[in-house]
Design a protein around this motif. Sequence first.
Motif, short mmCIF file in Angstrom:
data_model
loop_
_atom_site.label_atom_id
_atom_site.label_comp_id
_atom_site.label_asym_id
_atom_site.label_seq_id
_atom_site.Cartn_x
_atom_site.Cartn_y
_atom_site.Cartn_z
N GLY A 101 0.83 -1.26 0.16
CA GLY A 101 -0.02 -0.11 0.09
C GLY A 101 0.79 1.09 0.12
O GLY A 101 0.31 2.43 -0.73
N GLU A 102 1.83 1.14 0.77
CA GLU A 102 2.83 2.24 0.57
C GLU A 102 3.47 2.72 -0.64
O GLU A 102 3.43 3.80 -1.33
N ALA A 103 3.76 1.57 -1.56
CA ALA A 103 4.08 1.70 -2.65
C ALA A 103 3.14 2.46 -3.81
O ALA A 103 3.16 3.13 -4.56
N VAL B 30 4.01 10.52 -7.05
CA VAL B 30 4.77 10.96 -7.99
C VAL B 30 4.12 11.21 -9.40
O VAL B 30 4.69 11.87 -10.40
N GLY B 31 2.71 11.17 -9.26
CA GLY B 31 1.74 11.67 -10.38
C GLY B 31 1.02 10.55 -11.53
O GLY B 31 0.59 11.05 -12.21
N ALA B 32 1.21 9.43 -10.88
CA ALA B 32 0.51 8.46 -11.60
C ALA B 32 -0.93 8.49 -11.15
O ALA B 32 -1.16 8.74 -9.71
N ASP B 33 -1.95 7.99 -11.87
CA ASP B 33 -3.36 7.79 -11.28
C ASP B 33 -3.64 6.55 -10.56
O ASP B 33 -4.23 6.33 -9.70
N LEU B 34 -2.89 5.47 -11.10
CA LEU B 34 -3.07 4.08 -10.77
C LEU B 34 -1.73 3.29 -10.70
O LEU B 34 -0.86 3.48 -11.29
N GLY B 35 -1.83 2.43 -9.63
CA GLY B 35 -0.55 1.58 -9.56
C GLY B 35 -0.74 0.27 -10.43
O GLY B 35 -2.00 -0.27 -10.58
N TYR B 36 0.42 -0.40 -10.94
CA TYR B 36 0.11 -1.25 -11.85
C TYR B 36 0.84 -2.59 -11.03
O TYR B 36 2.23 -2.51 -11.26
N ALA B 37 0.18 -3.49 -10.63
CA ALA B 37 0.89 -4.53 -9.68
C ALA B 37 0.75 -5.95 -10.43
O ALA B 37 -0.32 -6.62 -10.69
N GLY B 38 1.95 -6.82 -10.49
CA GLY B 38 1.79 -8.07 -11.09
C GLY B 38 2.48 -9.09 -10.05
O GLY B 38 1.75 -10.01 -9.78
N SER B 39 3.56 -9.03 -9.65
CA SER B 39 4.27 -10.07 -8.84
C SER B 39 3.67 -10.25 -7.69
O SER B 39 3.56 -11.29 -7.26
N ALA B 40 2.82 -9.39 -6.91
CA ALA B 40 2.14 -9.61 -5.90
C ALA B 40 0.94 -10.73 -6.03
O ALA B 40 0.59 -11.27 -5.05
N ARG C 18 -4.80 -6.69 2.24
CA ARG C 18 -3.51 -6.25 2.87
C ARG C 18 -2.96 -4.96 2.28
O ARG C 18 -2.75 -4.03 3.01
N ILE C 19 -2.92 -4.97 0.92
CA ILE C 19 -2.51 -3.65 0.24
C ILE C 19 -3.31 -2.65 0.64
O ILE C 19 -2.94 -1.32 0.83
N GLY C 20 -4.75 -2.71 0.51
CA GLY C 20 -5.42 -1.57 1.03
C GLY C 20 -5.56 -1.01 2.60
O GLY C 20 -5.64 0.02 2.53
N ALA C 21 -5.32 -1.84 3.34
CA ALA C 21 -5.02 -1.55 4.75
C ALA C 21 -3.68 -0.89 4.68
O ALA C 21 -3.58 0.31 5.40
#
Length: 334
Positions: A191-193, A200-210, A308-311
Amino acid sequence: MALPPLFDSLALPMVAAPLFIVSTPELVIAQCKSGIVGSFPALNAREAEGEPIMLEAWLKQITEALERHNQDNPDRPAAPFAVNQIVHRSNQRLERDLEICARWKVPIWITSLGARPEVNEAAHSCGGIALHDVINDRFARKAIDKGADGLIAVAAGAGGHAGAQSPFALIREIRAWFDGPLLLSGAIATGEALLAAQAVGADLGYAGSAFIAAREANAQDAYKQMIVGGGASDIVTSSLFTGVSGNYLRQSISNAGLDPDALPGADASSMNFSEGRSKPKAWKEIWGAGQGIGAITDVLPAAEVIARIGAEYAAARARLLAVSGPFAGQGASA
């Protein structure tokens, strides 16, 4: 610029990256039900000659499952899903898969390894949007010039075909001229990432390995355990396996009888998606992953990974808002 309305149902500002072999309907459905965009590569849906088209079956399964969820949970609708199209000239299925996805009205199209106007036009023909992944500002400009609606900035630390640039530099250069949908890929496993990506300016995160070690993921148990037991130092960057620079698990390279610290390179001319693979058969058990795998400590259902990421995301926001002293009020407030 506001995000397109189809993102309004997201519970978290996150898109799950399409993972070769690993992403299947079960994982996509679980991700979407939990409030993030789930995705899969069209080339994951493969059938033997003479069998019914698997991509049709997958789109039917996902569409119907999400429709049932929305009927049963009108106050908690599922997030939309995405399909990844490999736009490389060796992908002999591309034209067929574009027609199928347009007919099923896929809402989000993720394009990789080439920017082609006809692919963006196919997405627009059914009311969808096209997001193109890029590793630098030059490719970002080309993608938008050719009709992409948004960009996925693939920065250092991302799994699979990864860029080499710092996310700070890459997002800054793109945001200097582009105000449309912008996603950030590169170790987005906490969630910190995720909050930092927005900072830094992105609208959304893009997560794969998680999600490689998610219970619904179509990954071998050994692959999942290698993710759970690994960290950033276990990731090796090489172009050998596909012809394009990518990040892979060190132990899987060693298991294949190769020295991860002395790998030869390869150029893009060796890429071939004609059989629906990202790598030759000889290297099918050399496994991709990003530098964020240190946050993955157990094999869990996708819903628990997202929770977990949301918390963590909520806690990180709260910490910044509670900052006192000379920097009070200068943290994340949006």
